[in-house]
Design an enzyme around this catalytic site. Structure first.
Site, PDB file in Angstrom:
ATOM      1  CG  ASP A  88      -3.030   4.046  -3.518  1.00  0.00           C
ATOM      2  OD1 ASP A  88      -3.967   3.259  -3.724  1.00  0.00           O
ATOM      3  OD2 ASP A  88      -3.054   4.897  -2.622  1.00  0.00           O
ATOM      4  CD  GLU A  89      -5.391  -0.813  -1.537  1.00  0.00           C
ATOM      5  OE1 GLU A  89      -5.220  -1.765  -0.760  1.00  0.00           O
ATOM      6  OE2 GLU A  89      -6.231   0.079  -1.359  1.00  0.00           O
ATOM      7  CG  ASP A 103      -1.993   1.002   1.181  1.00  0.00           C
ATOM      8  OD1 ASP A 103      -2.112   1.674   0.138  1.00  0.00           O
ATOM      9  OD2 ASP A 103      -2.728   1.145   2.179  1.00  0.00           O
TER      10      ASP A 103
END
Lengths: 404, 374
Positions: free
Chosen positions: A106-107, A11
């Protein structure tokens, strides 16, 4: 089975704000708030860790953020840049394992099972990924290492920013590790379920571990099954890579919230074109068309329609997405997305495909693909795609009268 | 207004007319059951604007009047009751169209609101074609065709069954573009000029629930925009689908060079079992000589299945992909033990029909194959 797998959840830390700080050295070490403009309606998209010390967090109204930190650096999102960085990060992940499941920009989940010989023990492999993010992207991410996706996701949130958390791999140790956490850390436990659980005297995951299976089924139906498993750290879901794509979707975020329905229609048309092209390139068709939208408070909504004949034709996707758009009664939208799911590469033949123009439509869209692959996507446009005052390509100007 | 009846009688009538009420509606006009007392008869009526059902209920009364009651409330009350004598007393509020219905039984008193209404205007449609049909025969025709109707709103004409009536034959046709059923049955009347109407699938599904008498009357209005089914104490009236029906005759293949005879239930059971192993519901049927292979696989999960069945086959060997559900549905709607499957190529429509057609019926079911891309 679940305890033998090694799953990483990566993350990225304050992703949008971190990119802004990377791109603008003068922002570093200062509170950066990415979101709407102060003084206007809108919310915080991401706040840097410096801004979070002022109590600012995602989805907070921007004006409240401003009143908490008037000296902060307020910037508007640059989605194209964030998308580009996101792609680079996923390329980096794929250097470590081909089994990468994107969760959002973003993860991601990484299935690192069986990579010990290449990258060493799991703690060292996590360190290698963390170092690579810093070295190649000048960004940090927090990594959770666990025997499954559920535990890895919880773990990545335990030691932010730039932390690595390794969950115990023994069953008893997993139970003990989870026990003190609040029940809302479990996927699927929202506000409503949390209230029901509290009425049963259940506040922590440890409390939940003590509840018999039949009681959970009685109160939560099928969800009771997953609660029973998850509170024990059992989650057998596989890391699903893009290779076995279950859906194709594209989204557009408006520069500012749009209440112009004509603009929505225009965007939906462009997205339908893009989705259809990707589906044709992947040689798949989809039976379910999904329209997604986000409001200014970042809440995400969607509607879907399933058609009898799977398609990869822009016109069909567009027409159905328009039907779905008819049921959007919001005043203004922040984002619109169009998706195609229920993908298959097997084609159910149609009795009337020749008679209702389906075949002609297919030929015309495939021909358009050929032209665009040779002369560029912009070389062929429909009249509805041309915005007022838009400069037309030379070729189109000459044949202006032919534009639909 | 006052009338007396039994719970069973009024429950039966309310249940029938409520079939016309849409499950979800935002239009309050369609929420109500309309009750009309006239000449000692209680007539109930409900509509969704396109479909309406009228039913009569035996009552004891000397009053006249018209009211509307929220269907859901009335139905839920009646459903919770046991059969007993029941009196409805309706009182109007002063200077208002609103009123209250007091329901009295041997054990209790119940009150629900109602709306006083004007008398329902009678339909001025002229029905110039009237057919007296055997209910069983019509319902059999409906049952054998309705399953193939489309649910895709983008193809509105296919969302119903096409009825073609000519001479002494009624033909029902339904298709969703992937399969097509054509079922012909004889009728008593002689219709000289060919009539074509498309009755919405929802109307026919309501008809299946309403039709109980031995015969019924099907009437078509002179504009060919409405159909009416009249049964004992119940009338179902509905708007027809006016979008042109596709030229279905053009897609029925006339020549097939591969013929297979097989036991219907054997193929049906096999397709059901093997189809469960497919990831997306498709199966492959390979016919070669006296053996039919039915195959499916789910490559994602590493599952596969194959069964072999005896058959009689003439023609070159062939492998065709199908949606298993379409084959199951087709076979489930053929009554006969032995069937004939006519094939030509892996991309042309395959015909399923009884091996020995019944004297009074002609049935064919077309299923389009699935093109399997490797």
């Amino acid at each position: 089975m679940s305890l033998r797998r090694v799953i990483f959840h990566v993350d990225m830390d304050a992703f949008y704000a971190a990119i802004e700080q990377r791109e603008n050295p003068s922002y570093r070490g200062k509170p950066v708030i990415v979101g709407a403009k102060p003084g206007k309606r809108g919310v915080v998209s991401t706040a840097s860790y410096e801004a979070r010390t002022f109590g600012i967090h995602s989805a907070m109204p921007i004006n409240e953020a401003y009143s908490r930190c008037p000296g902060g650096i307020f910037v508007q999102p640059q989605m194209a840049l964030y998308d580009q960085v996101s792609r680079q990060i996923f390329d980096l992940f794929e250097k470590f394992t081909p089994l990468v499941e994107p969760v959002s920009v973003d993860e991601a989940f990484l299935d690192m099972s069986g990579t010990e010989k290449l990258f060493g023990p799991m703690d060292l492999a996590a360190k290698r990924i963390s170092d690579a993010l810093k070295r190649e992207q000048n960004l940090t991410g927090s990594i959770g290492v666990a025997p499954n996706k559920f535990l890895a996701k919880i773990a990545s949130d335990c030691n932010k920013p730039d932390g690595i958390t390794i969950v115990p791999f023994e069953r008893q140790a997993v139970l003990e590790w989870l026990a003190p956490m609040h029940v809302n850390r479990i996927w699927g436990v929202g506000k409503k379920s949390a209230v029901v659980l509290q009425t049963l005297g259940i506040y922590t995951i440890g409390d939940l571990q003590q509840v018999p299976h039949d009681i959970l089924i009685r109160h939560f139906g099928k969800v009771g099954n997953s609660l029973f498993s998850l509170c024990r750290g059992i989650d057998d879901r596989l890391v699903e890579t893009g290779d076995a794509a279950k859906s194709i979707s594209r989204e557009t975020t408006f520069n500012r919230d749009s209440s112009d329905r004509l603009q929505w229609r225009q965007v939906v048309y462009e997205l339908a074109q893009d989705v259809a092209l990707r589906a044709r390139q992947s040689n798949v068709k989809g039976a379910t068309i999904v329209l997604t939208w986000r409001l200014s408070d970042f809440s995400r909504h969607s509607k879907r329609i399933t058609i009898t004949q799977p398609t990869n034709l822009a016109r069909i996707i567009f027409e159905h997405a328009l039907v779905l758009m008819g049921s959007v009664h919001e005043r203004a939208l922040r984002l619109i997305g169009v998706g195609l799911t229920g993908l298959t590469n097997e084609v159910q033949e149609d009795l009337f495909s020749g008679s209702d123009g389906q075949q002609r439509l297919e030929v015309s869209e495939v021909t358009a693909d050929t032209i665009r692959s040779r002369f560029g996507f912009e070389s062929l446009k429909k009249g509805r795609e041309i915005k007022p005052g838009e400069k037309l390509p030379l070729r189109m100007k000459k044949e202006n009268s032919n534009i639909e | 207004m006052l009338f007396t009846t039994t719970i069973r009688q009024i429950q039966d009538a309310v249940g029938k007319v409520s079939l016309a009420i849409p499950v979800k509606t935002i239009d309050p006009r369609y929420d109500n059951v309309h009750l009309s007392l006239e000449d000692g008869t209680l007539t109930l009526f409900a509509t969704d604007g396109e479909i309406s059902v009228t039913a009569q209920c035996g009552v004891e009364t000397t009053d006249t009047g018209n009211i509307g009651i929220k269907a859901k409330t009335l139905q839920e009350f009646l459903r919770s009751m046991y059969d007993t004598s029941v009196s409805f007393t309706i009182n109007r509020q002063e200077i208002s169209d609103h009123g209250m219905v007091s329901i009295s039984t041997d054990k209790g008193r119940y009150t629900i609101p109602c709306l006083f209404e004007n008398k329902q205007e009678k339909s001025i449609k002229i029905y110039d074609i009237t057919l007296q049909l055997k209910t069983d025969e019509l319902l059999d025709l409906v049952q054998k065709t309705i399953f193939a109707c489309s649910v895709d709103g983008m193809r509105p004409s296919m969302m119903g069954v096409l009825f073609e009536i000519q001479d002494t034959t009624i033909t029902g046709v339904a298709t969703d573009g992937h399969r097509l059923v054509r079922c012909r049955k004889p009728i008593q009347e002689q219709i000289h000029e060919k009539q074509k109407i498309v009755v919405p699938a929802r109307v026919l599904s309501i008809l299946q629930k309403l039709a109980q008498s031995e015969t019924l009357t099907m009437s078509i209005d002179e504009d060919r925009r409405s159909v009416k089914f009249s049964m004992e104490n119940v009338v179902l009236e509905a708007a027809l689908i006016v979008e042109p029906y596709p030229n279905y005759e053009a897609v029925i293949p006339v020549e097939h060079d591969k013929l297979m005879h097989a036991q219907r239930t054997d193929i049906y059971d096999s397709v059901r079992r093997v189809g469960r192993f497919s990831s997306i519901g498709d199966i492959k049927i390979e016919v070669n000589g006296a053996v039919t292979k039915i195959m499916a696989e789910n490559t994602n999960e590493g599952e596969s299945a194959q069964e072999e069945l005896p058959c009689t086959f003439t023609g070159e060997p062939i492998v065709i992909g199908f949606n298993a559900k379409f084959i199951e549905a087709a076979l489930a709607h053929i009554d006969d033990k032995e069937i004939v499957i006519e094939m030509k190529s892996p991309t042309t429509a395959v015909i399923f029909k009884p091996a020995e057609p019944q004297e009074q019926e002609e049935l064919i079911i077309l299923v389009m194959p699935v093109r399997i891309n490797n």
